[in-house]
Design a protein around this motif. Structure first.
Motif, PDB file in Angstrom:
ATOM      1  N   TYR A 247     -19.426 -87.902   2.092  1.00  0.00           N
ATOM      2  CA  TYR A 247     -19.958 -87.454   3.044  1.00  0.00           C
ATOM      3  C   TYR A 247     -20.664 -85.843   3.128  1.00  0.00           C
ATOM      4  N   LEU A 248     -21.926 -85.888   3.015  1.00  0.00           N
ATOM      5  CA  LEU A 248     -22.634 -84.558   2.537  1.00  0.00           C
ATOM      6  C   LEU A 248     -23.478 -83.852   3.794  1.00  0.00           C
ATOM      7  N   PRO A 249     -22.578 -82.832   4.113  1.00  0.00           N
ATOM      8  CA  PRO A 249     -23.302 -81.917   5.120  1.00  0.00           C
ATOM      9  C   PRO A 249     -24.459 -81.082   4.459  1.00  0.00           C
ATOM     10  N   PHE A 250     -25.349 -80.712   5.448  1.00  0.00           N
ATOM     11  CA  PHE A 250     -26.319 -79.830   4.933  1.00  0.00           C
ATOM     12  C   PHE A 250     -26.747 -78.756   6.116  1.00  0.00           C
ATOM     13  N   GLY A 251     -27.270 -77.819   5.704  1.00  0.00           N
ATOM     14  CA  GLY A 251     -27.968 -76.789   6.964  1.00  0.00           C
ATOM     15  C   GLY A 251     -27.527 -75.497   6.419  1.00  0.00           C
ATOM     16  N   PRO A 252     -28.397 -74.504   7.269  1.00  0.00           N
ATOM     17  CA  PRO A 252     -28.281 -73.087   6.883  1.00  0.00           C
ATOM     18  C   PRO A 252     -26.978 -72.487   6.900  1.00  0.00           C
ATOM     19  N   ILE A 253     -26.493 -71.497   5.878  1.00  0.00           N
ATOM     20  CA  ILE A 253     -25.154 -71.146   5.644  1.00  0.00           C
ATOM     21  C   ILE A 253     -24.554 -70.883   6.797  1.00  0.00           C
ATOM     22  N   ARG A 254     -25.367 -70.008   7.686  1.00  0.00           N
ATOM     23  CA  ARG A 254     -24.783 -69.566   8.789  1.00  0.00           C
ATOM     24  C   ARG A 254     -24.308 -70.483   9.984  1.00  0.00           C
ATOM     25  N   ASP A 255     -25.156 -71.511   9.882  1.00  0.00           N
ATOM     26  CA  ASP A 255     -24.779 -72.603  10.916  1.00  0.00           C
ATOM     27  C   ASP A 255     -23.774 -73.540  10.186  1.00  0.00           C
TER      28      ASP A 255
ATOM     29  N   LEU B  48     -33.023 -80.529   3.520  1.00  0.00           N
ATOM     30  CA  LEU B  48     -32.907 -81.752   3.247  1.00  0.00           C
ATOM     31  C   LEU B  48     -33.240 -81.823   1.697  1.00  0.00           C
ATOM     32  N   GLN B  49     -34.512 -80.882   1.297  1.00  0.00           N
ATOM     33  CA  GLN B  49     -34.928 -80.885  -0.229  1.00  0.00           C
ATOM     34  C   GLN B  49     -33.835 -80.514  -1.201  1.00  0.00           C
ATOM     35  N   GLU B  50     -33.198 -79.560  -0.826  1.00  0.00           N
ATOM     36  CA  GLU B  50     -32.142 -79.210  -1.599  1.00  0.00           C
ATOM     37  C   GLU B  50     -30.713 -80.214  -1.753  1.00  0.00           C
ATOM     38  N   THR B  51     -30.626 -80.885  -0.461  1.00  0.00           N
ATOM     39  CA  THR B  51     -29.654 -81.951  -0.498  1.00  0.00           C
ATOM     40  C   THR B  51     -30.110 -83.247  -1.459  1.00  0.00           C
ATOM     41  N   ALA B  52     -31.417 -83.474  -1.349  1.00  0.00           N
ATOM     42  CA  ALA B  52     -31.669 -84.626  -2.003  1.00  0.00           C
ATOM     43  C   ALA B  52     -31.413 -84.582  -3.586  1.00  0.00           C
ATOM     44  N   GLU B  53     -31.440 -83.577  -4.097  1.00  0.00           N
ATOM     45  CA  GLU B  53     -30.955 -83.209  -5.660  1.00  0.00           C
ATOM     46  C   GLU B  53     -29.582 -83.689  -5.721  1.00  0.00           C
ATOM     47  N   VAL B  54     -28.699 -83.210  -4.842  1.00  0.00           N
ATOM     48  CA  VAL B  54     -27.479 -83.657  -5.048  1.00  0.00           C
ATOM     49  C   VAL B  54     -27.285 -85.266  -4.768  1.00  0.00           C
ATOM     50  N   ALA B  55     -27.843 -85.925  -3.803  1.00  0.00           N
ATOM     51  CA  ALA B  55     -27.903 -87.266  -3.295  1.00  0.00           C
ATOM     52  C   ALA B  55     -28.260 -87.983  -4.623  1.00  0.00           C
ATOM     53  N   THR B  56     -29.507 -87.447  -5.317  1.00  0.00           N
ATOM     54  CA  THR B  56     -29.987 -88.278  -6.711  1.00  0.00           C
ATOM     55  C   THR B  56     -29.054 -88.264  -7.720  1.00  0.00           C
ATOM     56  N   ASN B  57     -28.307 -87.064  -7.791  1.00  0.00           N
ATOM     57  CA  ASN B  57     -27.352 -86.973  -8.924  1.00  0.00           C
ATOM     58  C   ASN B  57     -26.073 -87.968  -8.616  1.00  0.00           C
ATOM     59  N   LEU B  58     -25.745 -88.055  -7.560  1.00  0.00           N
ATOM     60  CA  LEU B  58     -24.710 -88.917  -6.941  1.00  0.00           C
ATOM     61  C   LEU B  58     -24.968 -90.354  -7.181  1.00  0.00           C
ATOM     62  N   SER B  59     -26.163 -90.771  -6.978  1.00  0.00           N
ATOM     63  CA  SER B  59     -26.725 -92.032  -7.061  1.00  0.00           C
ATOM     64  C   SER B  59     -26.689 -92.724  -8.473  1.00  0.00           C
ATOM     65  N   LYS B  60     -26.693 -91.813  -9.541  1.00  0.00           N
ATOM     66  CA  LYS B  60     -26.557 -92.020 -11.017  1.00  0.00           C
ATOM     67  C   LYS B  60     -25.374 -92.691 -11.241  1.00  0.00           C
ATOM     68  N   TYR B  61     -24.236 -92.283 -10.429  1.00  0.00           N
ATOM     69  CA  TYR B  61     -22.788 -92.936 -10.692  1.00  0.00           C
ATOM     70  C   TYR B  61     -22.682 -94.005  -9.461  1.00  0.00           C
ATOM     71  N   GLY B  62     -23.485 -94.644  -9.026  1.00  0.00           N
ATOM     72  CA  GLY B  62     -23.176 -95.508  -7.996  1.00  0.00           C
ATOM     73  C   GLY B  62     -22.402 -95.069  -6.614  1.00  0.00           C
ATOM     74  N   VAL B  63     -22.723 -93.878  -6.176  1.00  0.00           N
ATOM     75  CA  VAL B  63     -22.176 -93.221  -5.189  1.00  0.00           C
ATOM     76  C   VAL B  63     -23.372 -93.034  -4.026  1.00  0.00           C
TER      77      VAL B  63
ATOM     78  N   LYS C 114     -21.417 -74.214  -2.111  1.00  0.00           N
ATOM     79  CA  LYS C 114     -21.743 -75.137  -3.332  1.00  0.00           C
ATOM     80  C   LYS C 114     -20.769 -76.304  -3.463  1.00  0.00           C
ATOM     81  N   GLN C 115     -19.529 -76.083  -3.315  1.00  0.00           N
ATOM     82  CA  GLN C 115     -18.494 -76.968  -3.546  1.00  0.00           C
ATOM     83  C   GLN C 115     -18.622 -78.059  -2.375  1.00  0.00           C
ATOM     84  N   PHE C 116     -18.791 -77.747  -1.275  1.00  0.00           N
ATOM     85  CA  PHE C 116     -18.573 -78.735  -0.110  1.00  0.00           C
ATOM     86  C   PHE C 116     -19.831 -79.137   0.682  1.00  0.00           C
ATOM     87  N   VAL C 117     -20.908 -78.370   0.570  1.00  0.00           N
ATOM     88  CA  VAL C 117     -22.326 -78.676   1.163  1.00  0.00           C
ATOM     89  C   VAL C 117     -23.473 -78.965   0.179  1.00  0.00           C
TER      90      VAL C 117
END
Length: 410
Positions: free
Chosen positions: A366-374, A86-101, A78-81
């Motif tokens: 820099y936002l990585p994503f993927g299955p936990i095992r991978d 992509l769907q889960e990652t989209a939520e993080v990206a949307t949140n970051l965009s609110k702060y100009g990141v 949760k801290q680093f990924v």
């Protein structure tokens, strides 16, 4: 070029009033609960034996099938990924965009070899490019050539003598290498079509030469009018400043825009160990100060040649980020110059990222994503990186504590 001493490049006062101690900006995107979770994780990582032991047993425990996925997903993952999909990652990206990141998306699967896996990885990279093109705050994706090329092939080509044409003298591997080149071309072609930058990750030094050559070929093809393809320059190697200058000369001669991501490096212990075992000179700088000096000289070089160089200051070093800002302003250049970008890893150095964004810089996570095992190999590197950089974990922890304290009294 001789590396300029770091003290000769630093300025005493930042022209833009950026304070990396401003924790209100740094952690505005995190709730109290999330901040406390980060505090717990970094407090745990701060124990001297936790990271060395944890990075050894976690991959083993994953292979045993024990039910530890939930623990990993709710802590270090949760801290680093960004997420497993992509769907889960989209939520993080949307949140970051609110702060100009912005976001650099990285399909974080590593180490799977075989032609089927290479093709799958290639298609995933292209899929990520097409997704990024639908989002306003995802200007780049990151790829690793070793994600779609056999490690043994890269090492063979790295060590092989070259013909006058520059082609490696190994005909038996040519067909396999042609497939690698085709995959790279397809990825870069999709990126150019959708106007998404492709950041080619650095590899270990014994893989790097064919990666450099292939990346420069892609720049020549796709960077004619604007930067699409970026190579990664690891300045903790003592030969990379010279390579940056050589790359610039090639770009000028062949009439394309040089794209580079400036990093310090990610394989220091592995590089030194291999050099010692095989009896050759380590490619790593003799001291951290030498690495810092070359990194800052690289920033200055890129800004001095900004018309034909697009670069990313991918650094967790406060001085280097401030240096870049100061040099841009000294030259009267915009902090949002299209050839300049700043970036830090997701889950680290929020005090740099969000304060740069607040000051008007183009900056991303820099936002990585993927299955936990991978993604486990990536996570283990992040844990090791935090523990190997002197004071990194302690710095993260102290800033989190400072913000929690501020919120209590606010």
């Amino acid at each position: 070029m001789t590396a300029t001493p770091i003290f000769a490049l630093r300025t005493d006062v930042s022209m833009t009033m950026i304070s990396f101690d401003n924790t209100e900006n740094a952690f505005a995107y995190k709730s109290d609960k999330e901040l406390k979770q980060s505090k717990f994780l970094f407090s745990t990582m701060d124990y001297p034996l936790f990271v060395p032991i944890g990075t050894r047993i976690t991959p083993f425990l994953m292979k045993t099938g024990l039910p530890i996925n939930g623990i990993i997903k709710n802590t270090i993952f949760k801290q680093f990924v960004g997420g497993e999909t992509l769907q889960e990652t989209a939520e993080v990206a949307t949140n970051l965009s609110k702060y100009g990141v912005d976001v650099i998306l990285d399909y974080g699967v590593e180490g799977k070899e075989g032609e089927d896996n290479f093709e799958h990885a290639t298609e995933e990279f292209i899929k990520v490019i097409k997704y990024a093109a639908t989002q306003k705050n995802i200007p780049f994706i990151s790829i690793k050539v070793s994600g779609f090329a056999r490690h043994g092939l890269l090492q063979t080509l790295n060590e092989a003598p070259r013909l006058r044409s520059g082609i490696h003298d190994h005909e038996e591997e040519q067909a396999e290498w042609d497939k690698v080149c085709d995959r790279m071309y397809r990825i870069c072609e999709a990126a150019a079509e959708h106007n998404i930058g492709v950041l080619v990750d650095a590899e270990e030094s014994w893989f790097q030469d064919p990666v450099d050559r292939l990346t420069i070929e892609m720049m020549e093809e796709f960077n004619k009018s604007k930067p699409i393809v970026y190579n990664t320059i690891q300045l903790y190697r003592h030969d990379r400043l010279q390579f940056l200058e050589l790359s610039y000369k090639i770009a000028k001669q062949r009439n394309f825009v040089l794209g580079v991501k400036l990093v310090r490096g990610a394989y220091m212990e592995k590089e030194r160990k291999r050099a010692n075992e095989k009896g050759y000179q380590s490619p790593i700088q003799p001291t951290k100060e030498a690495s810092d000096a070359d990194y800052n000289t690289a920033i200055k070089f890129c800004i001095d040649n900004i018309d034909n160089t697009a670069f990313i200051v991918a650094s967790h070093n406060e001085d280097s980020n401030l240096l870049a800002v100061n040099l841009l302003e000294t030259k009267g250049l915009s902090l949002k110059h299209p050839h300049v970008h700043f970036s830090q890893l997701y889950g680290m150095s929020d005090h740099i990222t969000f304060n740069l964004a607040k000051a008007g810089c183009s900056v991303s996570k820099y936002l990585p994503f993927g299955p936990i095992r991978d993604v486990i190999p990536y996570l283990m590197r992040r844990a090791q990186e935090n523990s190997s950089v002197s004071g990194q974990t302690g710095r993260e922890l102290s800033l989190i504590k400072k913000e929690l304290s501020r919120r209590k009294t606010a």
